[in-house]
Design a protein around this motif. Sequence first.
Motif, mmCIF file in Angstrom:
data_model
loop_
_atom_site.group_PDB
_atom_site.id
_atom_site.type_symbol
_atom_site.label_atom_id
_atom_site.label_comp_id
_atom_site.label_asym_id
_atom_site.label_seq_id
_atom_site.Cartn_x
_atom_site.Cartn_y
_atom_site.Cartn_z
ATOM 1 N N TYR A 1 -15.669 3.969 7.332
ATOM 2 C CA TYR A 1 -14.371 4.653 7.158
ATOM 3 C C TYR A 1 -13.744 4.166 6.061
ATOM 4 O O TYR A 1 -13.511 5.653 5.737
ATOM 5 N N LEU A 2 -14.475 4.075 5.265
ATOM 6 C CA LEU A 2 -14.247 4.050 3.726
ATOM 7 C C LEU A 2 -14.243 5.056 3.058
ATOM 8 O O LEU A 2 -13.846 6.279 2.446
ATOM 9 N N GLN A 3 -15.702 5.936 3.274
ATOM 10 C CA GLN A 3 -16.390 6.886 2.672
ATOM 11 C C GLN A 3 -15.929 8.217 3.079
ATOM 12 O O GLN A 3 -15.391 9.065 2.662
ATOM 13 N N GLN A 4 -15.422 7.991 5.119
ATOM 14 C CA GLN A 4 -14.484 9.255 5.254
ATOM 15 C C GLN A 4 -13.500 9.628 4.855
ATOM 16 O O GLN A 4 -13.205 10.547 4.680
ATOM 17 N N ALA B 1 1.112 -1.270 0.403
ATOM 18 C CA ALA B 1 0.186 0.009 0.071
ATOM 19 C C ALA B 1 0.437 0.987 0.463
ATOM 20 O O ALA B 1 1.122 2.165 -0.561
ATOM 21 N N GLU B 2 1.813 1.011 1.417
ATOM 22 C CA GLU B 2 3.254 2.504 0.781
ATOM 23 C C GLU B 2 3.139 2.461 -0.646
ATOM 24 O O GLU B 2 3.411 4.076 -0.975
ATOM 25 N N ASN C 1 -4.072 -5.676 -4.163
ATOM 26 C CA ASN C 1 -4.547 -6.560 -3.860
ATOM 27 C C ASN C 1 -4.209 -6.428 -2.678
ATOM 28 O O ASN C 1 -3.104 -7.299 -2.125
ATOM 29 N N GLN C 2 -5.123 -6.238 -1.547
ATOM 30 C CA GLN C 2 -5.273 -6.728 -0.231
ATOM 31 C C GLN C 2 -6.216 -7.471 0.710
ATOM 32 O O GLN C 2 -6.816 -7.354 1.594
ATOM 33 N N LEU D 1 -4.932 1.075 6.912
ATOM 34 C CA LEU D 1 -3.704 0.596 5.673
ATOM 35 C C LEU D 1 -3.316 1.360 4.710
ATOM 36 O O LEU D 1 -2.347 1.557 3.876
ATOM 37 N N LEU D 2 -4.590 2.001 4.142
ATOM 38 C CA LEU D 2 -4.871 2.522 2.729
ATOM 39 C C LEU D 2 -5.686 3.934 2.828
ATOM 40 O O LEU D 2 -5.153 4.521 1.582
#
Length: 280
Positions: free
Chosen positions: A172-175, A82-83, A118-119, A135-136
């Motif tokens: 969480y993803l939306q924020q 991800a980094e 791919n996570q 991590l994302l």
Amino acid sequence: MSTRSKTIPTWLFFSLAANGLLLLAIAWVLQREYQWSVPSPASHSTVTTGLAYPTPSPLPPELGPRHQLNYQQWVALLEKEAEVIADQKPENLSILIGDSLSLWFPSELLPKERSWLNQGISGETSAGLMNRLELLDKTQPEVIFVMIGINDLIRGVKDKTILANQQLIVRYLQQVHPQAKIVVQSILPHSTDKVTWEGRDRLLKIPNSRIRELNRQIKAIAQDEGIIYLDLYPLFADTEGNLQIELSTDGLHLNPQGYLVWRNALLVLTQLLLEPAAKE
């Protein structure tokens, strides 16, 4: 000119016809689900233009040394990946997050028009996924595809807990990624008495009717949160609502043919929902 040079082999005709029918079937299912969110109806010609169908390998995906990692090693590896993606900032980035079904998605079958991260982690649960979403944080995805839940069921997690975690994941993803389209995918069925997976006894305690009801509530969460719900269940189910054994390695996991069905669904979804929005 010889008439032989114009002759189309019978096998090629049926192969093209089968692929076309599969894609049209997927398009019909998805359009029925997304009439409320598609800006304008897409014609069949729009959906099918330029799509390539690689020949699936008869062998299961090669996992390599990654398959030998424990959970913490997995998380550390995915953090590094991800980094790298965060630093590179690739265009049209799509992220797969979830369990082994996402993990084993053959990279050669993922739509070529997009960059992919791919996570997935084998055996992942909704709680585990929630705990590693950070991590994302520095990535800049255009789309995030979520599939999670089957391992919760196998481990005896209650439906209300699974649904609460699904909602927390979405929020969480939306924020953190307000620019991204969040796609929550349905939990897939299993093959009931045809299951050969090592955890067969635990899996058979989970009726597919329970999975369908859970999917119905996941869809409701997606609608309440204003995100996309991708119902893959009918694309993989037989007439009795069980996973088609022809699409699976063991009645739970997917074989290359199963991943080809999933890939085509991603292609159709992209053309129905993402490309029209990009042109506005």
